[in-house]
Design a protein around this motif. Structure first.
Motif, PDB file in Angstrom:
ATOM      1  N   HIS A 238       0.834  -1.203   0.000  1.00  0.00           N
ATOM      2  CA  HIS A 238       0.000   0.000   0.000  1.00  0.00           C
ATOM      3  C   HIS A 238       0.872   1.259   0.000  1.00  0.00           C
ATOM      4  N   LYS A 239       1.948   1.235   0.760  1.00  0.00           N
ATOM      5  CA  LYS A 239       2.825   2.394   0.826  1.00  0.00           C
ATOM      6  C   LYS A 239       3.485   2.668  -0.517  1.00  0.00           C
ATOM      7  N   ILE A 240       3.931   1.598  -1.206  1.00  0.00           N
ATOM      8  CA  ILE A 240       4.582   1.768  -2.507  1.00  0.00           C
ATOM      9  C   ILE A 240       3.595   2.294  -3.546  1.00  0.00           C
ATOM     10  N   THR A 241       2.397   1.725  -3.587  1.00  0.00           N
ATOM     11  CA  THR A 241       1.414   2.156  -4.586  1.00  0.00           C
ATOM     12  C   THR A 241       0.962   3.594  -4.346  1.00  0.00           C
ATOM     13  N   ASP A 242       0.820   3.986  -3.080  1.00  0.00           N
ATOM     14  CA  ASP A 242       0.439   5.364  -2.787  1.00  0.00           C
ATOM     15  C   ASP A 242       1.515   6.345  -3.242  1.00  0.00           C
ATOM     16  N   ASN A 243       2.790   5.979  -3.037  1.00  0.00           N
ATOM     17  CA  ASN A 243       3.887   6.854  -3.472  1.00  0.00           C
ATOM     18  C   ASN A 243       3.934   6.964  -4.994  1.00  0.00           C
ATOM     19  N   ILE A 244       3.725   5.835  -5.688  1.00  0.00           N
ATOM     20  CA  ILE A 244       3.738   5.862  -7.151  1.00  0.00           C
ATOM     21  C   ILE A 244       2.582   6.704  -7.678  1.00  0.00           C
ATOM     22  N   ALA A 245       1.395   6.547  -7.085  1.00  0.00           N
ATOM     23  CA  ALA A 245       0.241   7.340  -7.519  1.00  0.00           C
ATOM     24  C   ALA A 245       0.456   8.822  -7.265  1.00  0.00           C
TER      25      ALA A 245
END
Length: 315
Positions: free
Chosen positions: A111-118
């Motif tokens: 979740h942390k990685i996807t939020d940063n990418i978004a």
């Protein structure tokens, strides 16, 4: 006639002009020295490649847009969360009461990685140039090859270096293993650099891994894999399908192992190298075991059975 003496007023502070010029030049010198001592490797590499491509005229620069700076968020929910919610809702409708199952949810680290990418690449995610997928074990970050490479080439374009440098900053502090996978379409390629799509896909994956390593991602966590044309996700009969198949995918694992640790097989532990066969030693026959038969040990080994008396030794 007396000559008239004219007083020449001497300006005794003219040296200040030269001194001021000297101080100004000295200040400019130190400013330049300080500025060139602060080198950003990514910007330097981008500038170097830009100058090389501009003066060599070998290839044209990519015109694909790239997000610079901090884009505005579209919403507070990442795209991959929306897809997971839609998948769970569809499964719940098909299975009745299965909608409350938490089996397909992403772990917190994903979740942390996807939020940063978004947050950093919001526009590219919206246009599907970067596509996110995942489950409880793997997170997939798929990028179009046109975003990173020219057609038939494995050298990263100038804009893609800046993009991957920002992406590497999101992975640098993470401990998750990452497999970089390269894919192509089924159009044959054969030039002085690549004899097949196998080499092209592997070289593209290796180029991304190499840049990530230069940006500080631990090389121990990464691997480069080339699948060529043999793992398509769309039909290669149309240009749109071939465009979907040309991609680079970052597969991020939840576990801490890049490769499985396999136990040693029992057969390998018990295996011993075969020993050369040896002739068995002849069994000793006790004297008198056979009536009238004498046993004589030969010099080269072995035994001689005889009823004759042994020859007398020469004095």
């Amino acid at each position: 006639m007396r000559r008239q003496v004219v007083d020449d007023n001497v300006h005794h502070e003219r040296w200040l002009v030269s001194y001021a010029d000297f101080i100004t030049l000295l200040f400019a010198f130190f400013v330049v020295m300080y500025s060139i001592s602060q080198v950003n490797e990514t910007k330097y590499r981008v500038l170097s490649n830009t100058l090389n491509k501009t003066f060599n005229k070998e290839t044209q620069l990519s015109l694909d847009p790239i997000q610079m700076g901090e884009p505005a968020l579209k919403n507070n929910v990442s795209l991959i969360d929306l897809e997971a919610m839609a998948l769970k809702n569809s499964e719940g409708e098909a299975e009745g009461e299965g909608g409350g199952d938490d089996e397909g949810e992403l772990p917190e680290q994903f979740h942390k990685i996807t939020d940063n990418i978004a947050e950093v690449f919001g526009d590219l995610v919206d246009t599907k140039m970067i596509h996110l997928q995942g489950n409880e074990e793997w997170l997939s970050v798929e990028m179009k090859s046109s975003l990173l490479f020219e057609v038939g080439d494995a050298r990263l374009t100038v804009p893609s270096m800046e993009l991957l440098a920002q992406l590497a900053g999101l992975f640098k502090d993470s401990s998750n293993p990452m497999r970089v996978e390269g894919f192509t379409d089924n159009v044959p390629i054969s030039n002085e650099f690549f004899e097949s799509n196998w080499e092209l896909s592997a070289a593209r994956a290796a180029a991304v891994v190499r840049l990530f390593a230069e940006e500080g991602v631990d090389p121990v966590r990464m691997a480069a894999v080339g699948y060529g044309e043999y793992q398509p996700i769309a039909d290669n009969d149309s240009p749109a399908g071939r465009d979907k198949n040309r991609r680079v995918v970052l597969m991020i694992s939840k576990t801490a192992q890049l490769r499985p640790v396999l136990p040693e097989l029992a057969g390998d532990r018990d295996f011993k190298a075969p020993q050369p066969e040896q002739e068995p030693e002849p069994a000793a026959v006790p004297e008198g075991a056979l009536k009238g038969v004498k046993t004589i040990k030969l010099e080269g080994g072995g035994l001689l059975f005889t009823r004759d008396n042994p020859p007398a030794e020469n004095p």
